[in-house]
Each structure stands twice: as structure tokens, then as C-alpha cells.
Design a protein around this motif. Structure first.
Motif, mmCIF file in Angstrom:
data_model
loop_
_atom_site.group_PDB
_atom_site.id
_atom_site.type_symbol
_atom_site.label_atom_id
_atom_site.label_comp_id
_atom_site.label_asym_id
_atom_site.label_seq_id
_atom_site.Cartn_x
_atom_site.Cartn_y
_atom_site.Cartn_z
ATOM 1 N N THR A 26 0.830 -1.210 0.000
ATOM 2 C CA THR A 26 0.000 0.000 0.000
ATOM 3 C C THR A 26 0.860 1.254 0.000
ATOM 4 N N LEU A 27 1.956 1.248 0.755
ATOM 5 C CA LEU A 27 2.857 2.406 0.768
ATOM 6 C C LEU A 27 3.549 2.585 -0.585
ATOM 7 N N LEU A 28 3.873 1.487 -1.247
ATOM 8 C CA LEU A 28 4.458 1.589 -2.585
ATOM 9 C C LEU A 28 3.466 2.216 -3.568
ATOM 10 N N LEU A 29 2.209 1.822 -3.458
ATOM 11 C CA LEU A 29 1.181 2.405 -4.323
ATOM 12 C C LEU A 29 1.003 3.890 -4.027
ATOM 13 N N TRP A 30 1.069 4.252 -2.744
ATOM 14 C CA TRP A 30 0.982 5.667 -2.390
ATOM 15 C C TRP A 30 2.146 6.442 -2.999
ATOM 16 N N GLY A 31 3.350 5.879 -2.920
ATOM 17 C CA GLY A 31 4.518 6.538 -3.483
ATOM 18 C C GLY A 31 4.382 6.756 -4.978
ATOM 19 N N ALA A 32 3.878 5.734 -5.678
ATOM 20 C CA ALA A 32 3.675 5.877 -7.126
ATOM 21 C C ALA A 32 2.630 6.940 -7.423
ATOM 22 N N ARG A 33 1.567 6.965 -6.633
ATOM 23 C CA ARG A 33 0.493 7.945 -6.842
ATOM 24 C C ARG A 33 0.966 9.363 -6.548
ATOM 25 N N PHE A 34 1.791 9.518 -5.507
ATOM 26 C CA PHE A 34 2.192 10.857 -5.053
ATOM 27 C C PHE A 34 3.347 11.429 -5.864
ATOM 28 N N PHE A 35 4.340 10.582 -6.193
ATOM 29 C CA PHE A 35 5.561 11.088 -6.811
ATOM 30 C C PHE A 35 5.595 10.938 -8.337
ATOM 31 N N LEU A 36 4.879 9.978 -8.890
ATOM 32 C CA LEU A 36 4.984 9.701 -10.321
ATOM 33 C C LEU A 36 3.860 10.304 -11.151
ATOM 34 N N PHE A 37 2.792 10.760 -10.499
ATOM 35 C CA PHE A 37 1.656 11.301 -11.235
ATOM 36 C C PHE A 37 1.226 12.619 -10.597
ATOM 37 N N LYS A 38 1.173 13.676 -11.391
ATOM 38 C CA LYS A 38 0.753 14.978 -10.877
ATOM 39 C C LYS A 38 -0.762 15.077 -10.980
ATOM 40 N N LEU A 39 -1.399 14.916 -9.844
ATOM 41 C CA LEU A 39 -2.851 14.957 -9.803
ATOM 42 C C LEU A 39 -3.347 16.393 -9.800
ATOM 43 N N LEU A 40 -4.269 16.698 -10.679
ATOM 44 C CA LEU A 40 -4.887 18.021 -10.735
ATOM 45 C C LEU A 40 -6.190 18.005 -9.937
ATOM 46 N N GLU A 41 -6.555 19.167 -9.397
ATOM 47 C CA GLU A 41 -7.798 19.252 -8.637
ATOM 48 C C GLU A 41 -8.995 19.060 -9.571
ATOM 49 N N SER A 42 -10.071 18.518 -9.030
ATOM 50 C CA SER A 42 -11.279 18.298 -9.821
ATOM 51 C C SER A 42 -11.871 19.627 -10.266
ATOM 52 N N PRO A 43 -12.079 19.824 -11.570
ATOM 53 C CA PRO A 43 -12.646 21.100 -12.027
ATOM 54 C C PRO A 43 -14.080 21.309 -11.550
ATOM 55 N N ARG A 44 -14.844 20.211 -11.396
ATOM 56 C CA ARG A 44 -16.210 20.377 -10.897
ATOM 57 C C ARG A 44 -16.198 20.827 -9.445
ATOM 58 N N TYR A 45 -15.254 20.318 -8.676
ATOM 59 C CA TYR A 45 -15.100 20.808 -7.296
ATOM 60 C C TYR A 45 -14.753 22.292 -7.299
ATOM 61 N N LEU A 46 -13.881 22.714 -8.195
ATOM 62 C CA LEU A 46 -13.426 24.107 -8.246
ATOM 63 C C LEU A 46 -14.565 25.055 -8.596
ATOM 64 N N ILE A 47 -15.406 24.675 -9.569
ATOM 65 C CA ILE A 47 -16.504 25.584 -9.901
ATOM 66 C C ILE A 47 -17.537 25.617 -8.787
ATOM 67 N N GLY A 48 -17.663 24.514 -8.046
ATOM 68 C CA GLY A 48 -18.560 24.515 -6.902
ATOM 69 C C GLY A 48 -18.085 25.442 -5.799
ATOM 70 N N LYS A 49 -16.765 25.696 -5.764
ATOM 71 C CA LYS A 49 -16.175 26.607 -4.788
ATOM 72 C C LYS A 49 -16.051 28.023 -5.330
ATOM 73 N N GLY A 50 -16.483 28.240 -6.570
ATOM 74 C CA GLY A 50 -16.380 29.562 -7.161
ATOM 75 C C GLY A 50 -15.020 29.871 -7.745
ATOM 76 N N ARG A 51 -14.154 28.879 -7.891
ATOM 77 C CA ARG A 51 -12.800 29.086 -8.419
ATOM 78 C C ARG A 51 -12.786 28.697 -9.904
ATOM 79 N N ASP A 52 -13.587 29.435 -10.678
ATOM 80 C CA ASP A 52 -13.795 29.073 -12.078
ATOM 81 C C ASP A 52 -12.530 29.199 -12.924
ATOM 82 N N GLU A 53 -11.731 30.227 -12.665
ATOM 83 C CA GLU A 53 -10.508 30.411 -13.450
ATOM 84 C C GLU A 53 -9.562 29.229 -13.266
ATOM 85 N N GLU A 54 -9.490 28.706 -12.036
ATOM 86 C CA GLU A 54 -8.660 27.527 -11.781
ATOM 87 C C GLU A 54 -9.226 26.307 -12.504
#
Length: 516
Positions: free
Chosen positions: A240-268
Motif C-alpha cells: 500500500t505504501l508503494l502504491l501511495w509513493g507511485a500515486r504521489f511522486f509519479l503522477f501529478k494529480l490536478l484538482e477536480s474542475p467540478r469541485y473548483l466551480i462549486g467553490k467559485g474558483r472558475d478560473e482555476e
């Protein structure tokens, strides 16, 4: 509260047909270009059911996501999100797998271990489910996997029951949407990671627990003779820690755009769409934003209350939310009641069959036969493909597929009570595993598809909390029930079939419609 929310402008024209007469020539050109790239998706909610400004912005966003289509970013996201499914499959299952050797070593009433683990799962479901609508998906996405791996690994070194139960409870806290409408069935197919997790933990448990556990005829069980369950926790925690490492260090996760518009952060949100497009080697026609007068709540308690209220905004939405919470709760009770105490049923039946050795029991519980060819006996993984096929059948959709798979799951549970040999019991359990994996795959997909994206974390938190609350009831029942009878099996089967029938009453069918 602030009044500086932003909204989309140039793309809003083609997202809302009511404003066709207001389009400029430049807007019309952009609309025509987008129309040629992808069809406009139909939407799950009708106008007026959601917050009107959020609804309009989601129409725009869904069109932009549909325009992008599936690409490299979505496929990588599918994989790293699958790591969470893997963990959510492995760790709740662990208490049942290690129960017999742990009881032998620490001498306690078995349901207490499941009670501790489910308590942690309940806290995690509420905390992370509600929290990700406040802090965002990105950090919660990564922290939970790290907690599960770290505390699961530490639990392997537990010197006593209290330490083990505490660490498993904290581990449970850790276990706790950029897909276009045309590919939302990928949410169902993601259950393949669930199946792979079950396959791996069972393959590891069989040799470790069967060969490194105290024998049945030993009067005392010491740590040095009972290391199998510890080895299993060490290995799963490390994986599980190896999977976390791959998820955290090897892939740049972007924030959910639907979450952002729900928060009023439309430009983001617009920036995220363009980053995904660039990652996929494409371009997006989504352009500038201007300010509007939408009220946005800050990340505090009142903001969270707004998310809960939104899930009961109208009578139809409230009915849908209540049904989903009920379905999750009933299935959570039934599955926990059956899975956590299956070893007792197997031991009892095995004694009648004359083959209640630990080897045979572990093999049956793992739903794998290792008599000749392990690979030919694995039945969990194909269920993900069947589930994905079922939800795309027009006559069934998500609701019909969930009801049908729940009915089959309950039927196979009933059938286990008729077994007169270990092979028969194994066969019925294989059928149960196959159909329950299909059922869970559909259930895990239909819930986030139905909940509005800006309230999705809260909705998932409510359903997961219902599962864990009812999961807590199961070991309490077991403390006072007679586990030598088949009554828990009959109760579990009936609850699952009833839960499936409730799915037919859901007012929303996500098949072929874009989530909002």
C-alpha cells in the motif's frame, strides 16, 4: 461569504440553448467547431433541480470535458484511482483473514476485532467524505492511502489485542472526475482493482497463514509460532505504501474542475481543463471567465452544512439520496455479517465434512482452489468486465444491473446453506464472490454518478458512513448470536436482495447521461 464568484461566458452560449439568439458570430464559430468534435451529452439533472448558476457552469464544463474525450491523463488517473479501490478491497477484508490465528494468540471474543476495524472505517468515511468537499479531492486522495499503508504495516508488530485493534482502527480511517459522459462506464470497470486486491490478499494469505500459524492441537499459541498474520500485514502495508509513493511522486494529480466551480474558483477550473488538454496533446476551446454574483461559502462548518442541504434540495433529490444511503447501509450490514464470520461457518461445515484443516478453510475463504491450477479457478477478476457490460445494456442501465446482481448475490448466499461437501460450499462461494463483485462495482459507480460533483464527497461520505454504521452492528449481533447456525447467511442474503430492489426505485438513471 464572498460575492466574487466567477462564471464562464463565451462557452456558456452553446451550453444553454435558451441563449441561442444572443450568440455573437465568434461564439457561433466556436460552437460549431465544438459540435463537430463531439456530441453534446445529455445531463442527469433537469434545469431547476440544482443551484441554477452551478447548473449552468456544469453544462459548460461537461461540454469542455466531452470535447477533450479520453486521453493519456484520464487513463493514468484511472490507474492511480484504482490504487484506492485496491486498498478499500484489501483492508476491510483483512480482519476476517487473520481472525483465527489472532484469536488463538490473544484469546479474545472474535467480534471485538471487527468492531475496532469498522469503527475506524466509520470515522474515515465521515471525516474524508465530508472533508474532501472542503479541502478538495487532491490532498485527501493521497493522504488516505498513506495512512492505510503506514498503520496497516505497524499493526503487524502488535504485541497485544488492544494495540492491534487500535492500529487497525486508525488504518480504517485512512481507507476511507474528469471522465467524459461517453466513458463514465469506466467507473464500473474500475472494480477490476477491487477484484485484483481480493485476489492478491487471498494468494498471500493462503501460504502465510496456513503455514505460519499455530496448529489446532497446540495448548498455547506463542508469537514465534504464529507469525503468518503478521507477515501478511507487513506485506500488505508495504504494498500500500508503494502504491501511495507511485500515486504521489509519479503522477501529478490536478484538482477536480467540478469541485473548483462549486467553490467559485472558475478560473482555476478552466486552467485545469487546459492542463489536461495539453497533457493529452490537445487544445480546449474553453476561454476566459468574468465575475458574477454567485454566493460562495468559505471552508467552514456552515459550508459543509450547505453540502448536506444540497443533497436534499428538492423532494426528488432527497428521495434519491435517502435511497442510496439505505442501499449502502443494508449491503454494508449484510456483507459484514457474512464476510467477517464466514470462518466460523466454514469451520462448522468443515467439521461436518471431515476436512476442517486450516489449509482447506483458508482456500475456501479465499475462493481459490489450489489443487492443480490456481489461475483457472480465479473468478473475481472477470466480474469487472461483466459489470461494465451489464451497465451499458439499455434495458438494464445502472439501476437494473444493480438490482439483478444483488438478486444473484443473495441467491448464491442462500445456496451456501445447502452445501453437503466442501467442494459444494466452495462452488457456491465462488458464485457469491463473482456476483458480489459485480454488485459492488456497479454500486461504487452509480453513487458518484448521481451525486452532484460539488456535493459528491459529502454524498459519498454519507453512504460510506451508513455502510460502516451498519457494519458496526454486525459484530455486535455476533456477540449475542449463535454463530454455529446458518441464520446469519439467510439474513445477509435477504438484506442484499431487498437492497437491490430499492435500486429500481432510484429516480435517476446515469446511463448515457453526463454527471453534474
Amino acid at each position: 461569504m464572498t460575492n466574487d464568484d466567477t462564471t464562464f461566458t463565451q462557452q456558456q452560449a452553446f451550453a444553454n440553448d435558451k441563449h441561442d439568439d444572443e450568440k455573437s458570430p465568434r461564439d457561433v464559430e466556436k460552437v460549431s467547431k465544438a459540435d463537430s468534435l463531439s456530441p453534446s451529452p445529455s445531463h442527469l439533472y433537469e434545469d431547476g433541480e440544482l443551484d441554477p448558476v452551478y447548473y449552468e457552469k456544469t453544462l459548460v464544463l461537461n461540454r469542455a470535458i466531452q470535447e477533450l474525450g479520453m486521453g493519456k491523463y484520464q487513463y493514468w488517473l484511472f490507474i492511480v484511482a484504482g490504487f484506492g479501490w485496491f486498498a478499500d478491497s484489501v483492508w476491510p477484508l483483512i480482519t476476517g483473514l487473520i481472525l483465527t490465528p489472532v484469536v488463538d494468540e490473544f484469546n479474545f471474543n472474535p467480534p471485538f476485532l471487527s468492531l475496532a476495524a469498522n469503527t475506524g472505517l466509520l470515522v474515515g468515511a465521515i471525516f474524508w467524505g465530508l472533508g474532501c468537499d472542503i479541502w478538495g479531492r487532491r490532498w485527501c486522495f493521497n493522504i488516505t492511502l498513506f495512512l492505510a499503508g503506514a498503520f496497516g504495516l505497524a499493526a503487524g508488530g502488535s504485541p497485544n489485542l488492544i494495540t492491534l485493534a487500535s492500529l487497525l482502527a486508525v488504518m480504517g480511517v485512512g481507507v476511507g472526475d474528469l471522465v467524459p459522459a461517453s466513458h463514465q462506464y469506466f467507473l464500473t470497470f474500475m472494480s477490476v482493482f477491487w477484484c485484483l486486491g481480493q485476489l492478491l490478499v487471498n494468494l498471500l494469505a493462503w501460504p502465510l497463514i496456513a503455514n505460519f500459524s499455530c496448529s489446532f492441537d497446540s495448548s498455547t499459541c506463542q508469537r514465534k509460532d504464529n507469525m503468518g498474520w503478521r507477515y501478511l500485514l507487513f506485506m500488505l502495508g508495504g504494498i500500500t505504501l508503494l502504491l501511495w509513493g507511485a500515486r504521489f511522486f509519479l503522477f501529478k494529480l490536478l484538482e477536480s474542475p467540478r469541485y473548483l466551480i462549486g467553490k467559485g474558483r472558475d478560473e482555476e477550473a478552466v486552467a485545469v481543463i487546459h492542463k489536461v488538454a495539453q497533457y493529452n496533446g490537445k487544445t480546449s476551446s474553453l476561454t476566459k471567465v468574468v465575475r458574477s454574483s454567485t454566493v460562495v461559502f468559505k471552508s467552514n462548518f456552515l459550508f459543509q452544512i450547505q453540502h448536506i442541504k444540497a443533497l436534499f434540495r428538492t423532494r426528488k433529490i432527497a428521495f434519491s439520496t435517502s435511497l442510496l444511503v439505505s442501499i449502502w447501509g443494508l449491503i454494508g450490514l449484510a456483507s459484514t455479517l457474512y464476510n467477517n464470520f464466514l470462518p466460523f461457518l466454514l469451520a462448522s461445515r468443515g467439521a461436518h465434512f471431515g476436512d476442517s484443516s486450516l489449509n482447506i478453510l483458508i482456500v475456501i475463504y479465499s475462493l481459490l482452489t489450489v489443487k492443480s491450477d490456481v489461475h483457472s479457478q480465479v473468478i473475481g477478476v472477470p466480474s469487472a468486465f461483466v459489470a461494465t457490460w451489464l451497465v451499458q445494456i439499455p434495458q438494464l442501465g445502472r439501476r437494473g444491473a444493480l438490482a439483478a446482481s444483488a438478486a444473484a448475490t443473495g441467491a448464491f448466499l442462500f445456496a451456501t446453506t445447502t452445501a453437503r461437501s466442501s467442494n459444494a460450499l466452495l462452488g457456491w462461494n465462488c458464485g457469491y464472490t463473482f456476483w458480489s463483485n459485480i454488485m459492488y462495482g456497479i454500486l461504487y459507480a452509480i453513487s458518484p454518478e448521481i451525486f452532484p460533483a460539488k456535493d459528491r464527497g459529502t454524498g459519498n461520505g454519507l453512504t460510506a458512513a451508513a455502510t460502516r454504521v451498519f457494519g458496526l452492528i454486525a459484530p455486535i449481533i455476533a456477540l449475542y448470536a449463535n454463530l454455529d447456525t446458518a441464520v446469519p447467511v439467510w439474513i445477509s442474503g435477504a438484506l442484499i436482495i431487498f437492497a437491490g430492489s430499492l435500486a429500481l426505485l432510484l429516480p435517476y438513471e446515469p446511463r448515457g447521461k453526463a454527471s453534474m
